[in-house]
Design an enzyme around this catalytic site. Structure first.
Site, PDB file in Angstrom:
ATOM      1  CB  THR A  31       2.215   1.711 -10.475  1.00  0.00           C
ATOM      2  OG1 THR A  31       0.808   1.549 -10.633  1.00  0.00           O
ATOM      3  CG2 THR A  31       2.895   0.363 -10.640  1.00  0.00           C
TER       4      THR A  31
ATOM      5  CB  ILE B  69       3.965  -4.957   0.713  1.00  0.00           C
ATOM      6  CG1 ILE B  69       5.242  -4.372   1.342  1.00  0.00           C
ATOM      7  CG2 ILE B  69       3.489  -6.164   1.520  1.00  0.00           C
ATOM      8  CD1 ILE B  69       5.006  -3.655   2.636  1.00  0.00           C
TER       9      ILE B  69
ATOM     10  CG  HIS C 202      -0.693  -6.028   1.860  1.00  0.00           C
ATOM     11  ND1 HIS C 202      -0.073  -5.610   3.014  1.00  0.00           N
ATOM     12  CD2 HIS C 202      -0.681  -4.962   1.019  1.00  0.00           C
ATOM     13  CE1 HIS C 202       0.299  -4.342   2.878  1.00  0.00           C
ATOM     14  NE2 HIS C 202      -0.053  -3.929   1.671  1.00  0.00           N
TER      15      HIS C 202
ATOM     16  CB  VAL D 122      -9.347  10.024 -21.161  1.00  0.00           C
ATOM     17  CG1 VAL D 122     -10.857  10.043 -21.375  1.00  0.00           C
ATOM     18  CG2 VAL D 122      -8.736   8.802 -21.823  1.00  0.00           C
TER      19      VAL D 122
ATOM     20  NE  ARG E  17      -1.735   4.972   1.876  1.00  0.00           N
ATOM     21  CZ  ARG E  17      -1.039   5.906   2.519  1.00  0.00           C
ATOM     22  NH1 ARG E  17      -1.354   7.188   2.342  1.00  0.00           N
ATOM     23  NH2 ARG E  17      -0.051   5.590   3.328  1.00  0.00           N
TER      24      ARG E  17
ATOM     25  CB  SER F 266      -3.130  -0.460   0.760  1.00  0.00           C
ATOM     26  OG  SER F 266      -2.585  -1.647   1.279  1.00  0.00           O
TER      27      SER F 266
END
Length: 476
Positions: A41, A47, A49, A172, A306, A333
């Site tokens: 994050t 953006i 999208h 965790v 990602r 994304s």
């Protein structure tokens, strides 16, 4: 005993905590780092999208479109920077023109509003600094830029204010099921668990069953250029997408800088390194769209990860084998664009099981932040008379006052690092990147938290800045 346990405090966990905090019920929220929004994050293109890229009838398409509609108003309520500047996917030849037409048709099918195909000479009028060899572009007016980490932090602040119990530094390591109750880390109990663990979602899912999917962390490297480059383009500029992603973009940021990137490389879950090779690829690709970028005006390079799954789509909902184990996973994304809408649906799924049915009588949905540099001279004078600490500018690059830093420290979740302050109020985000204000911010943090400066970190646990005194007394 809790009603629900959320695992992970990235944008997905923050969005869910915010939504659940509106309802009666005890929510426990676990995060392995010392702050929220401290993984994917904090390092992405920021953006929202428009929604023309996802394949129709996928979860990506559904939640991207819904999120694009939700997020601007959420940002307004939470006092988070958000600018609706639109995006352009540019093409250079007949093959690209065909891709742009396909994206247009896909966007129409997904329900994106206002899409247009723009050709020369109108394209150069719309975006004067584009390469004149661009033949056409897909214009999506609903695309936005935001501050992604401030958005997540704002969501978390309101969630905590509404009663969500956040435990930081709580990785965790086990989940067991005893009857209808999950036991997390052998001490926390709840009938519902939601896995929002980002690039480690598959590992967390593996605690309750053999995971149905695999997450591959995919690294994207970026340039962040000085504000002298921030007005070079007016829109988010994409090139035509390929099988590996949306390609290198050039875009203004909400703070007035220019962001250029990313690359796309599979890696490990802790690899945030940048490389000469990756940055060279960005430069070579970006100037194809915008030839006049001055990369010598770079103030920072960084990398983000990602969470790409082998499913090829988001993984959102209840596990088919483990009752009441939910996931918001595989949020590559447009994950930032989609997280708010996905969180709303997860709450609806819980309500179908008779959980979180009753709205609280009093709950907060808004937040207000004082930004000294946005005030008029008259407003500044009046505010300083009441709050003298706002008259002391600590970060000169971004005009951030001591008062803003102190306010950020005393909001929950409390920052414990220099980067935690940077993410909240932009101190250290400017041209010198904390070179001048860093020591002063460190001093203020230590004083307000009641700890030694030796305990203040740059970012994550272990990233200590000071290790001891060079001199113990004046005689040495």
């Amino acid at each position: 005993m809790y009603d629900c346990i959320i695992i992970g405090a990235g944008i997905s966990g923050c969005s869910l905590a915010f939504e659940l905090s509106k309802y009666s019920g005890k929510v426990l929220w676990l995060e392995k780092n010392n702050d929220v929004a401290d993984e994917t994050t904090k390092a992405n293109s920021a953006i929202i999208h428009a929604g023309y890229d996802p394949v129709p009838n996928t979860l990506m398409a559904k939640y991207n479109i819904e999120g694009n509609k939700m997020i601007p108003s959420l940002c307004k309520d939470l006092d988070v920077p958000c600018k609706n500047i639109g995006s352009l996917v540019v093409g250079f030849n007949e093959q690209d023109d065909k891709i742009i037409e396909e994206l247009y048709e896909r966007g129409i099918e997904n329900g994106v509003k206002g899409l247009q195909i723009v050709k020369q000479p109108e394209l150069s009028k719309l975006e004067p600094n584009l390469n004149t060899e661009c033949t056409s572009a897909l214009y999506a007016p609903s695309a936005c830029i935001i501050n992604s980490w401030q958005f997540a932090i704002a969501l978390s602040e309101v969630a905590i204010q509404n009663g969500v119990d956040l435990h930081l530094n709580e990785e965790v390591t086990s989940i067991k099921k005893e009857g209808d109750i999950f036991v997390v880390n052998e001490k926390y109990k709840a009938p519902l668990v939601v896995n929002c663990a980002g690039v480690t979602c598959d590992r967390v899912a593996g605690f309750v069953k053999k995971s149905d999917y695999k997450i591959t962390p995919n690294k994207g490297e970026y340039y962040l250029l000085d504000k002298s480059q921030g007005s070079l383009v007016r829109h988010v500029i994409f090139q035509c997408p390929t099988k590996i992603g949306k390609g290198v973009l050039v875009a203004p940021t909400v703070d007035g800088n220019l962001i250029v990137g990313p690359t796309s490389t599979n890696t490990s879950a802790d690899d945030y390194s940048t490389s000469a090779f990756g940055l060279k690829l960005i430069r070579e690709s970006a100037v194809k769209s915008v030839p006049n970028i001055k990369f010598q005006e770079n103030i920072r390079t960084f990398a983000g990860l990602r969470a790409r799954s082998d499913v090829g789509d988001f993984i959102i909902g209840e596990d088919k084998d483990v009752h009441n184990f939910f996931s918001i996973a595989g949020m590559a994304s447009p994950g930032l664009s989609s997280a708010s809408a996905a969180a709303v649906d997860i709450v609806k799924m819980m309500q179908e099981k008779d959980y979180f049915l009753n709205l609280k009588k009093n709950y907060t949905l808004t937040r207000k932040v004082v930004r000294f540099k946005e005030m008029s001279h008259e407003q500044r004078k009046e505010y300083i008379e009441k709050h003298p600490e706002y008259g002391r500018i600590i970060c000169r690059c971004e005009t951030i006052s001591e008062g803003e830093i102190i306010d950020a420290i005393h909001r929950c979740p409390k920052p414990v690092s220099l980067d935690g302050i940077k993410r909240r109020c932009n101190a250290g985000m400017g041209r010198c990147q904390s070179g001048f204000c860093g020591p002063r911010v460190q001093e203020i943090l230590a004083k307000e938290l009641g700890v030694s400066q030796l305990d203040i970190m740059l970012d994550k646990n272990g990233s200590y800045i000071l290790c001891g005194r060079t001199k113990e007394n004046d005689d040495e």
